[in-house]
Design a protein around this motif. Structure first.
Motif, PDB file in Angstrom:
ATOM      1  N   SER A  77      34.932  39.683  40.721  1.00 25.26           N
ATOM      2  CA  SER A  77      35.571  38.585  39.988  1.00 25.26           C
ATOM      3  C   SER A  77      35.480  37.255  40.732  1.00 25.26           C
ATOM      4  N   LEU A  82      39.638  34.472  35.988  1.00 25.04           N
ATOM      5  CA  LEU A  82      38.432  34.511  35.155  1.00 25.04           C
ATOM      6  C   LEU A  82      38.736  34.193  33.700  1.00 25.04           C
ATOM      7  N   VAL A 132      41.161  38.165  38.654  1.00 23.37           N
ATOM      8  CA  VAL A 132      40.669  38.486  37.315  1.00 23.37           C
ATOM      9  C   VAL A 132      41.336  37.582  36.281  1.00 23.37           C
ATOM     10  N   LEU A 183      32.066  39.673  34.832  1.00 21.08           N
ATOM     11  CA  LEU A 183      32.316  40.627  35.917  1.00 21.08           C
ATOM     12  C   LEU A 183      31.035  41.332  36.324  1.00 21.08           C
TER      13      LEU A 183
END
Lengths: 143, 143
Positions: free
Chosen positions: B142, A27, A24, A121
């Motif tokens: 993700s 990201l 994450v 997401l």
DNA sequence: CGCTAACAATTAGTACACTAACGAATTACT
DNA sequence: AGTAATTCGTTAGTGTACTAATTGTTAGCG
């Protein structure tokens, strides 16, 4: 539960946590890169946009971070012109961290970040909030 | 929703994720220290206890890790005498990572780790499993 | 009043993690 | 066959994190 299964479950929980965290945060990288921020730096800026000035220790408490990693991180933010660092007048042990004009101005550009991540997401916001709450309970249980 | 709420620190999934990850991994530290393992090293050993030998890339896929951080990590495990590293005979680009006798033996001492963590967390196993499932979905979303 | 304990931040040393660049080996294509 | 594109692991450079030790500052106690 046999030890073999306990190892398997443990592998799943601690692996899921570490891998999801890395993934994450990955990201955020392309989203934060135009702002010139890394993810931990982004978290510090979030804390400062909520309240400035605040001390190194106070930021650390908000982020569950020790002063040790914050010290070099804050120097990078200072070098980037986003914050100032100065000793408190009434207690010279403490360091006041304060947003500069550029640091405050960056906030408006950061306001689009959460929406970009949520969109990337592609998960329902309700599920994200439930996961966040579960993680908050996990964080509380672990300290 | 006003941007002021979107940027609130306590609403951020990424903060809860990063903080919980650091904090829970911190719980493993004193438990793994007697085994001479760090948390990422423990994850690699878990992968090898499930299957050995396997290549660097294969371990990386199991742990969602790039070969780059694995390379020095595996050298430390080799220096600790837990694994061997050798080029595959049929494809010399690949590196076979294999448990040593000491590496296999360490498994029995590691079998107590999960119970110690669960006990320290003091959370119902069912909630841990639910959190694991939520994290797995987040990880999938993700990447 | 002075000495000591507590506190805030920094630094040193070790270990990850990521991107990018690299070198060596293998596969694919013409 | 022979060159080109891929693949695999390693390395360099940057930026966290943690523990432990250090420096400087403040507060508390006899």
């Amino acid at each position: 539960m046999p030890a073999v299964d306990a190892l398997a479950l443990d592998r799943q929980v601690c692996f899921a946590l570490a891998a999801a965290s890395r993934s994450v945060i990955g990201l955020y990288r392309p989203v934060l890169e135009p702002l010139g921020l890394t993810h931990p730096q982004y978290l510090v800026m979030l804390a400062l946009w909520e309240s400035s000035p605040r001390t190194v220790r106070n930021i650390g408490e908000a982020l569950a971070l020790e002063p040790a990693p914050l010290s070099p991180l804050l120097k990078r933010l200072e070098a980037a012109g986003l914050i100032t660092r100065s000793r408190k007048v009434d207690d010279e042990r403490s360091l006041d961290v304060e947003l500069t004009v550029a640091g405050r101005a960056l906030r408006s550009r950061a306001e689009g970040v959460p929406a970009q991540i949520v969109e990337r997401l592609g998960m329902p916001v309700a599920e994200l909030e439930a996961t966040r709450d579960a993680l908050t309970r996990l964080l509380e249980a672990s300290r």
